[in-house]
Design an enzyme around this catalytic site. Structure first.
Site, PDB file in Angstrom:
ATOM      1  N   ASN A  11      79.436 -11.935 -75.898  1.00  0.00           N
ATOM      2  CA  ASN A  11      80.456 -12.153 -74.867  1.00  0.00           C
ATOM      3  C   ASN A  11      81.672 -12.787 -75.527  1.00  0.00           C
ATOM      4  O   ASN A  11      81.580 -13.876 -76.106  1.00  0.00           O
ATOM      5  CB  ASN A  11      79.891 -13.067 -73.778  1.00  0.00           C
ATOM      6  CG  ASN A  11      80.832 -13.205 -72.603  1.00  0.00           C
ATOM      7  OD1 ASN A  11      82.014 -13.439 -72.791  1.00  0.00           O
ATOM      8  ND2 ASN A  11      80.305 -13.100 -71.393  1.00  0.00           N
ATOM      9  N   ASP A  13      84.558 -13.708 -74.056  1.00  0.00           N
ATOM     10  CA  ASP A  13      85.451 -14.367 -73.099  1.00  0.00           C
ATOM     11  C   ASP A  13      86.207 -15.552 -73.704  1.00  0.00           C
ATOM     12  O   ASP A  13      87.400 -15.742 -73.465  1.00  0.00           O
ATOM     13  CB  ASP A  13      84.668 -14.875 -71.891  1.00  0.00           C
ATOM     14  CG  ASP A  13      84.140 -13.765 -71.019  1.00  0.00           C
ATOM     15  OD1 ASP A  13      84.477 -12.594 -71.253  1.00  0.00           O
ATOM     16  OD2 ASP A  13      83.367 -14.069 -70.086  1.00  0.00           O
ATOM     17  N   HIS A  14      85.489 -16.375 -74.466  1.00  0.00           N
ATOM     18  CA  HIS A  14      86.092 -17.640 -74.880  1.00  0.00           C
ATOM     19  C   HIS A  14      87.005 -17.519 -76.083  1.00  0.00           C
ATOM     20  O   HIS A  14      87.681 -18.481 -76.449  1.00  0.00           O
ATOM     21  CB  HIS A  14      85.010 -18.700 -75.056  1.00  0.00           C
ATOM     22  CG  HIS A  14      84.375 -19.042 -73.739  1.00  0.00           C
ATOM     23  ND1 HIS A  14      85.088 -19.619 -72.712  1.00  0.00           N
ATOM     24  CD2 HIS A  14      83.132 -18.833 -73.253  1.00  0.00           C
ATOM     25  CE1 HIS A  14      84.298 -19.778 -71.658  1.00  0.00           C
ATOM     26  NE2 HIS A  14      83.116 -19.296 -71.960  1.00  0.00           N
ATOM     27  N   HIS A  47      83.866 -10.759 -69.188  1.00  0.00           N
ATOM     28  CA  HIS A  47      83.863 -11.089 -67.761  1.00  0.00           C
ATOM     29  C   HIS A  47      85.313 -11.195 -67.285  1.00  0.00           C
ATOM     30  O   HIS A  47      86.034 -12.112 -67.666  1.00  0.00           O
ATOM     31  CB  HIS A  47      83.130 -12.413 -67.547  1.00  0.00           C
ATOM     32  CG  HIS A  47      83.029 -12.827 -66.102  1.00  0.00           C
ATOM     33  ND1 HIS A  47      82.379 -13.970 -65.704  1.00  0.00           N
ATOM     34  CD2 HIS A  47      83.487 -12.258 -64.958  1.00  0.00           C
ATOM     35  CE1 HIS A  47      82.432 -14.088 -64.394  1.00  0.00           C
ATOM     36  NE2 HIS A  47      83.117 -13.053 -63.918  1.00  0.00           N
ATOM     37  N   ARG A  49      87.349 -12.346 -64.598  1.00  0.00           N
ATOM     38  CA  ARG A  49      87.241 -13.200 -63.415  1.00  0.00           C
ATOM     39  C   ARG A  49      88.416 -12.964 -62.476  1.00  0.00           C
ATOM     40  O   ARG A  49      89.503 -12.555 -62.885  1.00  0.00           O
ATOM     41  CB  ARG A  49      87.179 -14.673 -63.828  1.00  0.00           C
ATOM     42  CG  ARG A  49      85.983 -15.023 -64.700  1.00  0.00           C
ATOM     43  CD  ARG A  49      85.903 -16.507 -64.950  1.00  0.00           C
ATOM     44  NE  ARG A  49      85.560 -17.229 -63.734  1.00  0.00           N
ATOM     45  CZ  ARG A  49      84.356 -17.748 -63.479  1.00  0.00           C
ATOM     46  NH1 ARG A  49      83.385 -17.626 -64.367  1.00  0.00           N
ATOM     47  NH2 ARG A  49      84.122 -18.395 -62.352  1.00  0.00           N
ATOM     48  N   ARG A  53      91.197 -16.395 -65.709  1.00  0.00           N
ATOM     49  CA  ARG A  53      91.342 -17.612 -66.515  1.00  0.00           C
ATOM     50  C   ARG A  53      91.220 -17.365 -68.013  1.00  0.00           C
ATOM     51  O   ARG A  53      91.700 -18.171 -68.808  1.00  0.00           O
ATOM     52  CB  ARG A  53      90.332 -18.680 -66.093  1.00  0.00           C
ATOM     53  CG  ARG A  53      88.893 -18.348 -66.428  1.00  0.00           C
ATOM     54  CD  ARG A  53      87.947 -19.446 -66.002  1.00  0.00           C
ATOM     55  NE  ARG A  53      87.954 -19.622 -64.550  1.00  0.00           N
ATOM     56  CZ  ARG A  53      87.104 -20.414 -63.906  1.00  0.00           C
ATOM     57  NH1 ARG A  53      86.199 -21.092 -64.586  1.00  0.00           N
ATOM     58  NH2 ARG A  53      87.149 -20.515 -62.600  1.00  0.00           N
ATOM     59  N   HIS A  54      90.543 -16.270 -68.393  1.00  0.00           N
ATOM     60  CA  HIS A  54      90.457 -15.969 -69.824  1.00  0.00           C
ATOM     61  C   HIS A  54      90.745 -14.483 -70.083  1.00  0.00           C
ATOM     62  O   HIS A  54      91.847 -14.125 -70.469  1.00  0.00           O
ATOM     63  CB  HIS A  54      89.132 -16.428 -70.437  1.00  0.00           C
ATOM     64  CG  HIS A  54      87.904 -16.252 -69.595  1.00  0.00           C
ATOM     65  ND1 HIS A  54      87.495 -15.038 -69.096  1.00  0.00           N
ATOM     66  CD2 HIS A  54      86.976 -17.169 -69.180  1.00  0.00           C
ATOM     67  CE1 HIS A  54      86.374 -15.203 -68.420  1.00  0.00           C
ATOM     68  NE2 HIS A  54      86.036 -16.471 -68.434  1.00  0.00           N
ATOM     69  N   GLU A  74      81.396  -7.604 -66.934  1.00  0.00           N
ATOM     70  CA  GLU A  74      80.888  -8.515 -65.908  1.00  0.00           C
ATOM     71  C   GLU A  74      81.977  -8.721 -64.874  1.00  0.00           C
ATOM     72  O   GLU A  74      83.138  -8.976 -65.220  1.00  0.00           O
ATOM     73  CB  GLU A  74      80.510  -9.867 -66.516  1.00  0.00           C
ATOM     74  CG  GLU A  74      79.310  -9.830 -67.433  1.00  0.00           C
ATOM     75  CD  GLU A  74      78.914 -11.195 -67.927  1.00  0.00           C
ATOM     76  OE1 GLU A  74      77.763 -11.350 -68.379  1.00  0.00           O
ATOM     77  OE2 GLU A  74      79.748 -12.135 -67.874  1.00  0.00           O
ATOM     78  N   THR A 105      79.813 -19.690 -64.805  1.00  0.00           N
ATOM     79  CA  THR A 105      78.911 -19.192 -63.770  1.00  0.00           C
ATOM     80  C   THR A 105      77.715 -20.125 -63.639  1.00  0.00           C
ATOM     81  O   THR A 105      76.991 -20.359 -64.601  1.00  0.00           O
ATOM     82  CB  THR A 105      78.437 -17.769 -64.106  1.00  0.00           C
ATOM     83  OG1 THR A 105      79.580 -16.949 -64.353  1.00  0.00           O
ATOM     84  CG2 THR A 105      77.632 -17.188 -62.964  1.00  0.00           C
ATOM     85  N   GLU A 155      69.792  -9.228 -65.331  1.00  0.00           N
ATOM     86  CA  GLU A 155      70.015 -10.218 -66.383  1.00  0.00           C
ATOM     87  C   GLU A 155      69.576 -11.567 -65.833  1.00  0.00           C
ATOM     88  O   GLU A 155      70.146 -12.073 -64.865  1.00  0.00           O
ATOM     89  CB  GLU A 155      71.478 -10.273 -66.814  1.00  0.00           C
ATOM     90  CG  GLU A 155      71.707 -11.287 -67.928  1.00  0.00           C
ATOM     91  CD  GLU A 155      73.142 -11.363 -68.414  1.00  0.00           C
ATOM     92  OE1 GLU A 155      73.457 -12.326 -69.137  1.00  0.00           O
ATOM     93  OE2 GLU A 155      73.933 -10.464 -68.064  1.00  0.00           O
ATOM     94  N   HIS A 192      73.009 -16.923 -70.798  1.00  0.00           N
ATOM     95  CA  HIS A 192      73.719 -18.100 -70.306  1.00  0.00           C
ATOM     96  C   HIS A 192      73.194 -19.354 -71.005  1.00  0.00           C
ATOM     97  O   HIS A 192      72.038 -19.731 -70.854  1.00  0.00           O
ATOM     98  CB  HIS A 192      73.628 -18.299 -68.791  1.00  0.00           C
ATOM     99  CG  HIS A 192      74.660 -19.290 -68.288  1.00  0.00           C
ATOM    100  ND1 HIS A 192      75.949 -18.917 -67.996  1.00  0.00           N
ATOM    101  CD2 HIS A 192      74.608 -20.624 -68.070  1.00  0.00           C
ATOM    102  CE1 HIS A 192      76.645 -19.975 -67.601  1.00  0.00           C
ATOM    103  NE2 HIS A 192      75.862 -21.019 -67.643  1.00  0.00           N
ATOM    104  N   GLY A 193      74.059 -19.948 -71.796  1.00  0.00           N
ATOM    105  CA  GLY A 193      73.725 -21.187 -72.474  1.00  0.00           C
ATOM    106  C   GLY A 193      72.844 -21.034 -73.694  1.00  0.00           C
ATOM    107  O   GLY A 193      72.371 -22.026 -74.245  1.00  0.00           O
TER     108      GLY A 193
END
Length: 246
Positions: A11, A13-14, A47, A49, A53-54, A74, A105, A155, A192-193
């Site tokens: 992912n 996104d960041h 993702h 959103r 935001r990203h 996503e 999320t 998922e 996630h995480g």
């Protein structure tokens, strides 16, 4: 027991989060996606959103053209997001919950409460041949409803495990949900995480075919570079799968 190869989707996104801090052009998430693919990623996740935001709309259009593996989009269940998916036709769309005020999320999609809307969205995407996945909590009822509405994949939200990896209940929930999903014919993914430090026990769950990992890889890349960060996670996944054979 022979375990199938487990896919790693990164992912990105960041990468866009860092860029948006200055509203500039760099770092470019599309360039990051290419590096991740070169490092062995089996797919790229992004993702889009609602608050942008990203990841931005232009990023998604460019990713759709540039990704050479598979693109997993996503998005929330909104008409504009579904219309975008219909236009770009990525290999996979993962439907996720979204709240404007959340940092990330915070839980799985409530497929039970929103069953009709989820069913309509899945039907709409499948009509165009887009593979659909639902981001859900590792809960038996959520897994069963996901199958009932026609999703091809689920998922499993690994947030509870990531926050308490030493609590056997969190891993047990993932194992049971994965086994149930596979028994119903669903492809089982998780994310996630997850990081190189905690991915092992999740990677070792035999029914899980795909892991989505982003924040930890991008964060690690600050210190070792994106190529090395992807390869570290890939190695940790493979080690866990191989260890489970013995």
């Amino acid at each position: 027991m022979s375990l199938r190869y487990q896919r790693l989707y990164v992912n990105i996104d960041h990468v866009a989060t860092v860029r948006q801090a200055r509203r500039s052009q760099e770092p470019d998430p599309v360039a990051a996606a290419t590096l991740c693919e070169q490092a062995g990623a089996d797919g790229i996740t992004a993702h889009l959103r609602e608050d942008r935001r990203h990841i931005q709309d232009d990023d998604i259009h460019r990713l759709a053209a540039a990704v050479t593996t598979l693109l997993n989009l996503e998005c929330a269940i909104t008409d504009d997001m579904l219309t975008l998916a219909e236009t770009l036709r990525p290999a996979q769309v993962t439907l996720v919950p979204e709240r404007r005020e959340e940092i990330t999320t915070e839980g799985g999609l409530d497929v039970i409460r929103h069953e009709a809307a989820v069913r309509d969205a899945v039907t709409r995407l499948k009509r165009l041949g887009i593979r659909t996945s639902l981001f859900i909590d590792p809960d038996a009822s959520a897994v069963t409803v996901s199958h009932a509405v026609g999703a091809e994949a689920i998922e499993l939200h690994t947030g509870a495990y990531a926050h308490a990896p030493r609590d056997p209940a969190t891993l047990r929930a993932l194992r049971e949900a994965a086994a149930l999903g596979a028994s119903l014919g669903l492809a089982v993914h998780a994310g996630h995480g997850l990081s190189v430090n905690n991915v092992g026990p999740v990677a070792a769950i035999p029914e899980i075919e795909e892991l989505n990992i982003g924040h930890a890889i991008v964060g690690r890349a600050i210190f070792v570079g994106l190529d090395a960060a992807v390869r570290e996670v890939r190695a940790a996944m493979d080690e866990a799968r191989e260890a489970d054979l013995f």
